[in-house]
Each structure stands twice: as C-alpha cells, then as structure tokens.
Motif scaffolding. Structure first.
Motif, PDB file in Angstrom:
ATOM      1  N   ALA A 116       0.824  -1.209   0.000  1.00 58.80           N
ATOM      2  CA  ALA A 116       0.000   0.000   0.000  1.00 58.80           C
ATOM      3  C   ALA A 116       0.859   1.260   0.000  1.00 58.80           C
ATOM      4  N   LEU A 117       2.002   1.205   0.661  1.00 54.18           N
ATOM      5  CA  LEU A 117       2.896   2.359   0.716  1.00 54.18           C
ATOM      6  C   LEU A 117       3.827   2.429  -0.486  1.00 54.18           C
ATOM      7  N   GLY A 118       3.755   1.439  -1.362  1.00 52.07           N
ATOM      8  CA  GLY A 118       4.592   1.438  -2.554  1.00 52.07           C
ATOM      9  C   GLY A 118       6.024   1.032  -2.318  1.00 52.07           C
ATOM     10  N   SER A 119       6.301   0.410  -1.164  1.00 49.83           N
ATOM     11  CA  SER A 119       7.677   0.029  -0.836  1.00 49.83           C
ATOM     12  C   SER A 119       8.088  -1.303  -1.446  1.00 49.83           C
ATOM     13  N   HIS A 120       7.108  -2.164  -1.718  1.00 49.62           N
ATOM     14  CA  HIS A 120       7.397  -3.495  -2.252  1.00 49.62           C
ATOM     15  C   HIS A 120       6.302  -3.944  -3.199  1.00 49.62           C
ATOM     16  N   TYR A 121       6.648  -4.915  -4.032  1.00 49.88           N
ATOM     17  CA  TYR A 121       5.649  -5.611  -4.837  1.00 49.88           C
ATOM     18  C   TYR A 121       5.033  -6.721  -3.979  1.00 49.88           C
ATOM     19  N   PRO A 122       3.825  -7.151  -4.289  1.00 48.53           N
ATOM     20  CA  PRO A 122       3.198  -8.221  -3.509  1.00 48.53           C
ATOM     21  C   PRO A 122       4.050  -9.481  -3.406  1.00 48.53           C
ATOM     22  N   THR A 123       4.730  -9.844  -4.498  1.00 52.11           N
ATOM     23  CA  THR A 123       5.550 -11.054  -4.441  1.00 52.11           C
ATOM     24  C   THR A 123       6.777 -10.876  -3.546  1.00 52.11           C
ATOM     25  N   ASP A 124       7.224  -9.634  -3.356  1.00 47.99           N
ATOM     26  CA  ASP A 124       8.297  -9.387  -2.382  1.00 47.99           C
ATOM     27  C   ASP A 124       7.810  -9.719  -0.975  1.00 47.99           C
ATOM     28  N   ALA A 125       6.577  -9.294  -0.682  1.00 53.92           N
ATOM     29  CA  ALA A 125       5.985  -9.581   0.627  1.00 53.92           C
ATOM     30  C   ALA A 125       5.808 -11.079   0.825  1.00 53.92           C
ATOM     31  N   LEU A 126       5.363 -11.766  -0.230  1.00 53.33           N
ATOM     32  CA  LEU A 126       5.202 -13.215  -0.144  1.00 53.33           C
ATOM     33  C   LEU A 126       6.545 -13.886   0.124  1.00 53.33           C
ATOM     34  N   GLY A 127       7.584 -13.401  -0.538  1.00 57.98           N
ATOM     35  CA  GLY A 127       8.922 -13.939  -0.299  1.00 57.98           C
ATOM     36  C   GLY A 127       9.407 -13.684   1.108  1.00 57.98           C
ATOM     37  N   GLY A 128       9.077 -12.512   1.671  1.00 59.11           N
ATOM     38  CA  GLY A 128       9.463 -12.205   3.041  1.00 59.11           C
ATOM     39  C   GLY A 128       8.772 -13.106   4.039  1.00 59.11           C
ATOM     40  N   CYS A 129       7.478 -13.306   3.831  1.00 57.31           N
ATOM     41  CA  CYS A 129       6.719 -14.200   4.709  1.00 57.31           C
ATOM     42  C   CYS A 129       7.259 -15.621   4.609  1.00 57.31           C
ATOM     43  N   GLY A 130       7.545 -16.063   3.392  1.00 57.95           N
ATOM     44  CA  GLY A 130       8.087 -17.403   3.185  1.00 57.95           C
ATOM     45  C   GLY A 130       9.445 -17.582   3.835  1.00 57.95           C
ATOM     46  N   THR A 131      10.268 -16.533   3.801  1.00 60.22           N
ATOM     47  CA  THR A 131      11.585 -16.608   4.428  1.00 60.22           C
ATOM     48  C   THR A 131      11.457 -16.860   5.928  1.00 60.22           C
ATOM     49  N   ALA A 132      10.537 -16.147   6.568  1.00 57.42           N
ATOM     50  CA  ALA A 132      10.324 -16.354   8.005  1.00 57.42           C
ATOM     51  C   ALA A 132       9.814 -17.758   8.295  1.00 57.42           C
ATOM     52  N   LEU A 133       8.868 -18.220   7.485  1.00 52.60           N
ATOM     53  CA  LEU A 133       8.341 -19.569   7.680  1.00 52.60           C
ATOM     54  C   LEU A 133       9.422 -20.625   7.482  1.00 52.60           C
ATOM     55  N   ALA A 134      10.389 -20.338   6.637  1.00 56.68           N
ATOM     56  CA  ALA A 134      11.458 -21.294   6.366  1.00 56.68           C
ATOM     57  C   ALA A 134      12.473 -21.372   7.500  1.00 56.68           C
ATOM     58  N   VAL A 135      12.812 -20.226   8.109  1.00 61.76           N
ATOM     59  CA  VAL A 135      13.931 -20.221   9.050  1.00 61.76           C
ATOM     60  C   VAL A 135      13.523 -20.319  10.524  1.00 61.76           C
TER      61      VAL A 135
END
Length: 219
Positions: free
Chosen positions: A180-199
């Motif tokens: 919403a703030l234009g800082s990331h694309y949706p897939t960037d957010a998905l990758g961030g969430c996935g990174t946390a779930l992975a580690v």
C-alpha cells in the motif's frame, strides 16, 4: 521437557513434522519466486493485478499502513523486540527470550543476503525481494505463537494451526502495508513471509538443542 520454567521446549515434538514440512515448502517457494523475478525492476502479472487494488491507499488506511510499517523499521523493531524479551526475562523464560531475538534476527539476515543475489529492484534501484519488513513481523509472530503453544495441553493440530495462523496474519498485515505504501511488490511480501516460515522452525529447534546442551554441561 514441556512443563513450566526456563527449560520449556520451544518446538514441541508434536509440531516438528508439520512445521518442518511447512519450512521446506516455504523455502522452495522463496527460491522459485527469487528465480522468477531475478533482475527484474517491475511488477509481474500477479503483482500488477494486486497493485491495481492496493497501491496508493488514502487516509485513514494510509495511517494504518504507516503504523504497521513502523514496526519493521529499525527503531520500531528494536523497541518491539526489547519489550517482548523484557517480559519473557521477567517471567523467567530465558530460552524463549533468546528465540525472540534469534528467530526474527535470522529471518532479517536471510532477506538481506537474498536481496543482492536476486537483484530485483523497485523505485530506481532499491533492492526489493524478499521484503525484510514482512519477514521480521512474520518471524516475530511465529516465535510468539510457538512460545504460547509450548505450554502444556496444546494439541498437535491446534498448535500447528495457531503458529501458522499467527505468522500468516502478521505477514499479510505487513505485506499489505508495504504494498500500500509502494515500498514493495506483492511477491516481495510473499517472499518475506516465506523466508520467516522457512527459518523460524530451524531457529527454534537450534535454540532448544543449544539450551539443552548447556543445561546438561552445567549439571
């Protein structure tokens, strides 16, 4: 050990298989998305559809997005971690306090290592994939949920659902704010969430192993 006290297990045996499978699936997702968007500087087809709805929100939702985003900024993140860790230490939960630092810390470090490897950019060269803000808040929610479900009486299915639900909710909230703030694309957010779930499951397991090893040596 699953009873009360400082030695309470953070990753109960009943949750290891389920969260381990989720961790592997999340890691694969992060890698696949990283390969798909490596070197890109614009949104993909899925990103574009979501951006058409979410990007550029106006007040009062803009203020909500700013408040959520602040939790992932260095000052906000440090204050949030310090508050949670202080509460755990005062409750005589040193092992849990270590995980609160280790889980989000490992998630953020992993995103920082991945960003230059993937090389996806936004707004004229800012590295975007995966989202560190999303990874941080997702990881903090995951470790907090693990601490809660580590109490006696939490069932395997219920415990797994609580942990995943907390992580996904936090990831969705921060992901929405970043997009919403234009800082990331949706897939960037998905990758961030996935990174946390992975580690985070690995961080919890390693924290348990290290704490148990130190306790045995001190006897």
């Amino acid at each position: 050990m699953t009873g009360g006290g400082p030695g309470r297990v953070l990753l109960p045996p009943g949750l290891r298989a389920g969260l381990g499978a989720v961790s592997v699936l999340a890691a694969v997702t992060v890698v696949v998305l990283g390969c798909l968007y490596a070197g890109d500087s614009g949104p993909g087809p899925a990103d574009a559809r979501i951006l058409a709805v979410v990007d550029g929100v106006r007040p009062p939702w803009r203020h909500v997005a700013d408040a959520i985003d602040l939790l992932g900024e260095p000052v906000g993140a440090v204050l949030l971690l310090a508050a949670v860790m202080t509460g755990l230490l005062l409750s005589h939960r040193p092992r849990a306090a270590v995980l609160v630092a280790a889980g989000p810390g490992l998630a953020v470090v992993t995103t920082r290592l991945l960003k230059p490897l993937v090389g996806r950019t936004i707004h004229g060269g800012n590295l975007a994939y995966p989202s560190g803000h999303t990874s941080f808040l997702t990881a903090l929610a995951l470790v907090s949920a693990l601490i809660v479900v580590g109490r006696p009486g939490a069932g395997r299915t219920a415990g797994t659902l609580i942990v995943l639900g907390a992580g996904l909710a936090a990831g969705a909230a921060m992901g929405w704010a970043e997009v919403a703030l234009g800082s990331h694309y949706p897939t960037d957010a998905l990758g961030g969430c996935g990174t946390a779930l992975a580690v985070v499951p690995a961080a919890a397991w390693l924290t348990d192993r290290t704490a148990d090893s130190l306790r045995k040596k001190s006897r």
